[in-house]
Design an enzyme around this catalytic site. Structure first.
Site, mmCIF file in Angstrom:
data_model
loop_
_atom_site.group_PDB
_atom_site.id
_atom_site.type_symbol
_atom_site.label_atom_id
_atom_site.label_comp_id
_atom_site.label_asym_id
_atom_site.label_seq_id
_atom_site.Cartn_x
_atom_site.Cartn_y
_atom_site.Cartn_z
ATOM 1 N N SER A 85 -30.587 -31.422 49.005
ATOM 2 C CA SER A 85 -30.288 -32.851 48.863
ATOM 3 C C SER A 85 -29.923 -33.473 50.215
ATOM 4 O O SER A 85 -29.466 -32.790 51.141
ATOM 5 C CB SER A 85 -29.136 -33.042 47.869
ATOM 6 N N GLU B 212 -35.332 -30.644 55.252
ATOM 7 C CA GLU B 212 -36.313 -31.121 54.279
ATOM 8 C C GLU B 212 -35.514 -31.568 53.070
ATOM 9 O O GLU B 212 -35.010 -30.742 52.312
ATOM 10 C CB GLU B 212 -37.285 -29.972 53.967
ATOM 11 N N CYS C 278 -39.428 -32.359 45.375
ATOM 12 C CA CYS C 278 -38.948 -33.438 46.254
ATOM 13 C C CYS C 278 -40.013 -34.510 46.451
ATOM 14 O O CYS C 278 -39.695 -35.658 46.718
ATOM 15 C CB CYS C 278 -38.470 -32.883 47.585
#
Ligand code: NAD
Length: 478
Positions: free
Chosen positions: A230, A251, A285
């Site tokens: 996150s 990332e 994601c």
């Protein structure tokens, strides 16, 4: 639990004994049943892993690139061979369908193979010198021991990207995988060991995340931090790394816009959006989440997309008839309830889903909420689940402005048959990756990265390997 391995740490080439203090429970998200307990690293464990990765770095760095390549290539072969057996463990711990799990281990195998050969191409260069009789060279060298942290959504694919590139560059690594999905990464460690990786080049620790990251990132042995997860935790780790002036690759999250233009191939767009939305139950994601649909097809698209989502077979990932498995944990279920309810309270129209599936486990029906006001929480909070929110736009400029309106910038998508529209929108979108008529943005040979709050630095492709190296300038007067 039969068929599920006992989670263990892997330090200095040894699987640690079981029966240690527990850090967390691993549960089967399809049933809520306990699968195992994950060990909690002690400070001594972390220091042992640091020492092992430091010693092994020198051994590994000094091997020829060809020797490293041969071990990594063999690791890739083993992962592909073992994929059918390993897939079951991944489905048990993570919830995704078994065919997705099998595909993920094969992808991990491909990532190792591609990096094996790319590691043999870390070329430096010779710079013509201004000084007669001298030679100027740029050497590419591995950074050193890496601290990496990976999440639970792709428990083999994400670790594989980090491990393969780091090891191909000549680095060693200590990885803290998610405590919720330990078996998948243990399988990668076993494949590396079976392929002949020297002890200590790759280590796994589990525990209380903040204890592990504080100790590893605070150690002078660690030369780089690599994190997927996150945005909030990424920011926290970047601050820790900054104290030791250590580079990071981050990332992080996203809330990907999908611009569907009037001229899109309607049937193909619906089918692609369906497959993209339910992949890994939306816990990706780059999952498409904000569906921005042009006026002319808005009503028809929402209706057809809703029908398609409503027809998805949801259930145990072990049953090959199911198209979507369970969410990975109960936290996700709570977020699905919260965001869907909030979108409806703000005036959104529930087209399908909006409810849990089954009476046990963490299942959520794929859901579409249309006409969601931009002010609703759902339009700016990453859903990370099988939720789709639809809004209409008129002009290209209006669509692009809305797509770019969030702090996130990971993935963005456009569906159109016009090359001109595709080119203009791809140029304008603020994202690390743009899919045109596709949601596939991840390949072993391609870089994957975010901008803005979605992170920085790339993994995958030559850029991903380069991220584990530094340049050294050598001026040699002959
Ligand atoms: P989280 O942020 O609590 O955890 C994400 C990962 O970070 C976990 O693997 C956890 O072990 C690790 N982590 C947490 N605190 C840490 C620390 N102090 N040091 C090192 N590692 C730490 O979130 P979660 O509830 O597991 O997932 C929810 C959110 O995480 C999602 O909404 C999504 O934004 C994000 N997420 C993103 C990805 C991705 O691929 N980018 C993957 C999984 C989760």
């Amino acid at each position: 639990m039969p068929d599920y391995p006992q989670p263990r740490q892997f330090i200095a080439g040894e699987w640690q004994q079981a029966h240690r203090a527990s850090a967390a429970a691993v549960t089967n998200p399809a049933t809520g049943e306990l699968l195992a307990e994950v060990p909690r690293a002690t400070i001594q464990d972390l220091d042992d892993a640091l020492a092992a990765s430091d010693r092994a770095f020198h051994v590994w760095r000094d091997k020829s690139a060809a020797e490293r390549a041969s071990i990594l290539k063999r690791t890739g072969e083993l992962l592909r061979e073992r994929a059918p057996a390993l897939a079951r463990e991944m489905t048990l711990e993570q919830g995704k369908t078994i065919s997705e799990a099998e595909g993920e281990f094969k992808f991990a195998g491909d990532v190792f193979e591609w990096n094996a050969f790319e590691g043999m191409r870390t070329y430096g260069r010779v710079i013509p010198s201004r000084v007669p009789g001298s030679r100027q060279m740029v050497l590419i060298e591995p950074l050193g021991p890496i601290a990496a942290f990976t999440p639970w959504n792709f428990p083999a694919g994400i670790p594989a990207r980090k491990i393969a590139s780091a090891l191909a560059a000549g680095c060693s690594m200590i990885l803290k995988p998610s405590e919720e999905t330990p078996a998948s990464v243990m399988a990668i460690a076993q494949a590396l060991a079976d392929a002949g990786l020297p002890d200590g080049v790759f280590n796994i620790v589990f525990g209380v995340p903040s204890e592990v990251s504080n100790r590893l990132i605070g150690s002078p042995i660690v030369r780089k931090v690599h994190f997927t997860g996150s945005t909030g935790i990424g920011r926290h780790l970047a601050l820790l790394a900054a104290q030791g002036l250590k580079p990071c690759t981050l990332e992080l999250g996203g809330h990907a816009p999908v611009l569907v233009f009037d001229d899109a191939d309607f049937d193909k767009a619906v089918a692609t959006c369906l497959a993209g939305k339910i992949r890994n139950a939306g816990q990706v994601c780059t999952s498409p989440t904000r569906f921005l649909i042009q006026d002319g097809i808005y009503d028809a698209f929402v209706a057809r997309f809703g029908e398609a989502l409503d027809g998805v077979a949801v259930g145990s990932g072990l049953d090959r008839n199911n198209q979507m498995g369970a969410l990975a944990n109960s936290r996700r279920l709570e977020v699905m309830e919260d965001l869907t309810g909030d979108a409806i309270r703000y005036g959104g129209r529930l087209v399908c889903g909006g409810v849990r599936g089954g009476d046990k486990g963490y299942f959520w029906r794929p859901s579409l909420v249309a006409d969601v006001p931009g002010s609703a929480k759902a339009m700016h909070t990453e859903p990370f689940g099988p939720l789709a929110f639809a809004r209409r736009f008129s002009s290209l400029q209006e669509g692009v402005e809305e797509a770019n309106s969030l702090p996130y910038g990971l993935a963005a998508y456009v569906f159109t048959q016009s090359a001109a529209t595709a080119a203009t929108v791809a140029n304008e979108l603020q994202a690390g990756g743009v899919g045109i008529n596709t949601f596939t943005l991840s390949a072993p040979e391609a870089p994957f990265c975010g901008v803005k709050d979605s992170g920085y630095g790339a993994e995958g492709g030559p850029e991903g390997l380069q991220a584990f190296t530094h340049t050294k300038f050598v001026h040699h007067v002959l």
